[in-house]
Design a protein around this motif. Sequence first.
Motif, PDB file in Angstrom:
ATOM      1  N   UNK A  71       0.841  -1.202   0.000  1.00 53.62           N
ATOM      2  CA  UNK A  71       0.000   0.000   0.000  1.00 53.62           C
ATOM      3  C   UNK A  71       0.880   1.259   0.000  1.00 53.62           C
ATOM      4  N   UNK A  72       1.915   1.243   0.852  1.00 56.24           N
ATOM      5  CA  UNK A  72       2.823   2.395   0.948  1.00 56.24           C
ATOM      6  C   UNK A  72       3.486   2.681  -0.397  1.00 56.24           C
ATOM      7  N   UNK A  73       3.936   1.608  -1.036  1.00 53.51           N
ATOM      8  CA  UNK A  73       4.626   1.773  -2.321  1.00 53.51           C
ATOM      9  C   UNK A  73       3.661   2.298  -3.385  1.00 53.51           C
ATOM     10  N   UNK A  74       2.410   1.857  -3.283  1.00 52.20           N
ATOM     11  CA  UNK A  74       1.385   2.313  -4.227  1.00 52.20           C
ATOM     12  C   UNK A  74       1.193   3.830  -4.090  1.00 52.20           C
ATOM     13  N   UNK A  75       1.108   4.297  -2.827  1.00 54.09           N
ATOM     14  CA  UNK A  75       0.942   5.740  -2.566  1.00 54.09           C
ATOM     15  C   UNK A  75       2.129   6.533  -3.100  1.00 54.09           C
ATOM     16  N   UNK A  76       3.307   5.993  -2.854  1.00 54.65           N
ATOM     17  CA  UNK A  76       4.518   6.678  -3.288  1.00 54.65           C
ATOM     18  C   UNK A  76       4.527   6.801  -4.814  1.00 54.65           C
ATOM     19  N   UNK A  77       4.099   5.720  -5.453  1.00 50.80           N
ATOM     20  CA  UNK A  77       4.072   5.705  -6.916  1.00 50.80           C
ATOM     21  C   UNK A  77       3.087   6.754  -7.437  1.00 50.80           C
ATOM     22  N   UNK A  78       1.942   6.853  -6.759  1.00 49.67           N
ATOM     23  CA  UNK A  78       0.937   7.841  -7.174  1.00 49.67           C
ATOM     24  C   UNK A  78       1.480   9.256  -7.065  1.00 49.67           C
ATOM     25  N   UNK A  79       2.196   9.508  -5.958  1.00 46.80           N
ATOM     26  CA  UNK A  79       2.802  10.836  -5.774  1.00 46.80           C
ATOM     27  C   UNK A  79       3.760  11.139  -6.917  1.00 46.80           C
ATOM     28  N   UNK A  85      14.560   6.609  -9.150  1.00 50.19           N
ATOM     29  CA  UNK A  85      13.603   6.417  -8.061  1.00 50.19           C
ATOM     30  C   UNK A  85      12.332   5.767  -8.586  1.00 50.19           C
ATOM     31  N   UNK A  86      11.953   6.171  -9.776  1.00 48.18           N
ATOM     32  CA  UNK A  86      10.782   5.533 -10.385  1.00 48.18           C
ATOM     33  C   UNK A  86      11.016   4.037 -10.527  1.00 48.18           C
ATOM     34  N   UNK A  87      12.188   3.722 -11.096  1.00 48.50           N
ATOM     35  CA  UNK A  87      12.487   2.299 -11.347  1.00 48.50           C
ATOM     36  C   UNK A  87      12.554   1.518 -10.045  1.00 48.50           C
ATOM     37  N   UNK A  88      13.215   2.130  -9.041  1.00 44.48           N
ATOM     38  CA  UNK A  88      13.360   1.462  -7.742  1.00 44.48           C
ATOM     39  C   UNK A  88      11.985   1.197  -7.124  1.00 44.48           C
ATOM     40  N   UNK A  89      11.131   2.201  -7.205  1.00 50.07           N
ATOM     41  CA  UNK A  89       9.796   2.057  -6.623  1.00 50.07           C
ATOM     42  C   UNK A  89       9.032   0.940  -7.321  1.00 50.07           C
ATOM     43  N   UNK A  90       9.152   0.916  -8.637  1.00 54.55           N
ATOM     44  CA  UNK A  90       8.442  -0.123  -9.391  1.00 54.55           C
ATOM     45  C   UNK A  90       9.006  -1.504  -9.046  1.00 54.55           C
ATOM     46  N   UNK A  91      10.363  -1.605  -8.932  1.00 59.34           N
ATOM     47  CA  UNK A  91      11.002  -2.884  -8.552  1.00 59.34           C
ATOM     48  C   UNK A  91      10.509  -3.364  -7.198  1.00 59.34           C
ATOM     49  N   UNK A  92      10.553  -2.443  -6.227  1.00 59.05           N
ATOM     50  CA  UNK A  92      10.117  -2.801  -4.870  1.00 59.05           C
ATOM     51  C   UNK A  92       8.674  -3.275  -4.870  1.00 59.05           C
ATOM     52  N   UNK A  93       7.876  -2.557  -5.603  1.00 60.62           N
ATOM     53  CA  UNK A  93       6.456  -2.881  -5.672  1.00 60.62           C
ATOM     54  C   UNK A  93       6.262  -4.303  -6.221  1.00 60.62           C
TER      55      UNK A  93
END
Lengths: 29, 701
Positions: free
Chosen positions: B302-310, B427-435
């Motif tokens: 959920x946290x990663x989803x929010x971060x991605x939306x931001x 950061x985009x890529x990292x967030x997507x990887x983590x997700x």
Amino acid sequence: ELEKECRKNQVSFISVELLEIENSIENEN
Amino acid sequence: MKIDKIILTNFRQYYGENVINLMTTKEKNIVLLGGKTGYGKTNFLLSLVWCLYGEDIAKIDEGFKREIQKDGSYPKFLKSSLNWDIVREGKSKFSVEIFISDLELPETRENESGNNYKCRIKREFNINSPGDDTFDIKIDGIKNSMFQTLDDKINFVNDYLIPLEAAKFVFFDAEKIASWAELSTKEEGSVLNDALGKLLGLDVYEGLINDLNIYTDGLRKESATAQVRQTIITTEKGIELNIEKIEHLESEILINESDTAKIKSEIVKYEAFLVQYSNRSFNTSSLDELYKQRDELRKKEKDLENKFNELSEIIPFVLAAGKLEEVNEHIKLQDEESYLVEKQNELIEKNSEFIEKLFNNPPFPTDGDISFSKKIFYADKAKRIVEDVFGKIEKTNELEFEHDLSKSEKDLIVETFNHIQKQSKDIFEQTIDNFNRVKNDITEIEKVIKNIESDLEDEEIIEYTTNKKEAERKIEKLIEEKGSFQNQKENLKRENEKLNQSLQVLLKRISVSEQKKKKLDKANLYIRALEDFVSAQKKSKCSALEQTTFNEMNQLMHKLRDGSNGKFIAAIKAEALPNNDGLKISLFDSDGNITPKESLSMGEKQIYISSLVKAILSLAVQDFPIFIDTPLGRLDHEHINNFLLSYYPNLANQVVLMATNNEIPPSRFKLVRGFVANAYLLESSKNQTKIKQGYFQSYEN
């Protein structure tokens, strides 16, 4: 070695060879 | 003493009657027993110690203790020792017989003293007769009335054959005893304790000292008043009672260890079943843990989803990052240019003001006005001088157009550009990887949870899991119980020490008659002579042990012999520990520093312990036959030759080696053949082992 220790302590080696006290005392007297 | 012959009948994999002749001569002292792994070499060794010691096998050392514990208890060990094919044939007995010669016996009413008696001992067990095994000893030329009870027979084995305390030096696995080198001082002391007693023949002297002490105590007790005598009796009863309690606790500890071993083997079975049939290797208690993990992962998702939306709000700017950079650059240049223009205008303005004030403000010159043309001349000159002194400001960029933006609009563009620079695409890529990773983890954990939940519906799995949990709980309880037993035992021992001290004080205070005093004094002289003798003997045995062990190591170990690697063992020191706690052996290098035994390689440890065993046997007051499993353990090729040509031919009058075809293949057998009196081969078919004369003919067979 045992004979040596018996001599040192003034005890009859033959008597120890137990391996008697009254006899030993009598012999001394 | 020597063992002439052994007959194994239906013991473990030894089907039917198996006779092995072990006769040796002075020149040929080795009997070789070859057998592949699993053909019964270790069980051959086990059969001998069982025949000699029965249930007391467990007291020899940890290795033999484990053999009993493997089956759970001694009765179960007995039941599982009957050959399985014989069971199918409806027979129920197995036995081991040992034929002994050159036996030394003292003079008794039945016989003269001598050292060439022959005897036969036989232990037999019938699984259809409940109770113990039967144990029989026959000595040629001596009536059987000598042995009326089982204790008589046990004492005979311990006093005239192979003492239980010496068994670990007589029947051993050469590879396993190398682990003695890793024992703590206390453990090593207790392993070698017997070397100073039974083996070196000092136990008789110590026994006599003990009997003489009992005698002197008796003399004093006879002279005690009724009241003191009563106190003595009470104290002695207390000591006896404590000894009984200690013995009871020791047997409880043995039962506890046996129960623990049994339950541990059950746990292994449960685990094997669960690994094979269960969808998981967890226990049910970890299901809650898995639910918890899944919840945590979902929160992370959920946290990663929010971060991605931001982050996605600035995606259009990221896509237009190139254009935005251009605008940002343009604004910067535009700002620079307007600054320069401003500076230029300021300078022109100040110059004009200066000219204006120079010509048009009083005071004026007294010799008349300056002409207009001169004013123009000086004004131009002043302008040039100012440009020379302050530098002419020139435009560096020629901008084709200008953005018509307010200051706040410009600031917004710069801020947006900086934000995008910071939140780069990494950061985009990292967030997507983590997700994605968290999503995968959730999928995996849900799969495991599903399997567990389905297991929880499988009755057999539930049963095994419950049994395993129950067994683990029992083990915990048993460990706790053992700790409690050991504490109680230690407390009782301490209490007995105190009682013994107070008893001695009490006895010393008793005044005795003149005649008894003479006896006491005389007996004390006997005690002192014997104690001095024992103490001197221990010292001399220690020094002989040091020398013999060191010489043997020098013989066997190349590293010591050729002096390469310096002298990492230059001396050995053996000291008797206080309170009859055995021996402490230390190794020293050429600088006089202690060489830690744990720093030796496995092969070096085997050489050290083998040298020590040989030194102990060379000081023993009896000649024992020696039986060795895995005789060449961890040794390399060259050291193997040393052992075969120098160590075993000189170890004892009778040495029985049990080797695999890997340890002593036919090529090595040729090396040692000159010392071999007899060679046998264990042959196995359909899980039945038979002993055949001969040896491996090739490496394969």
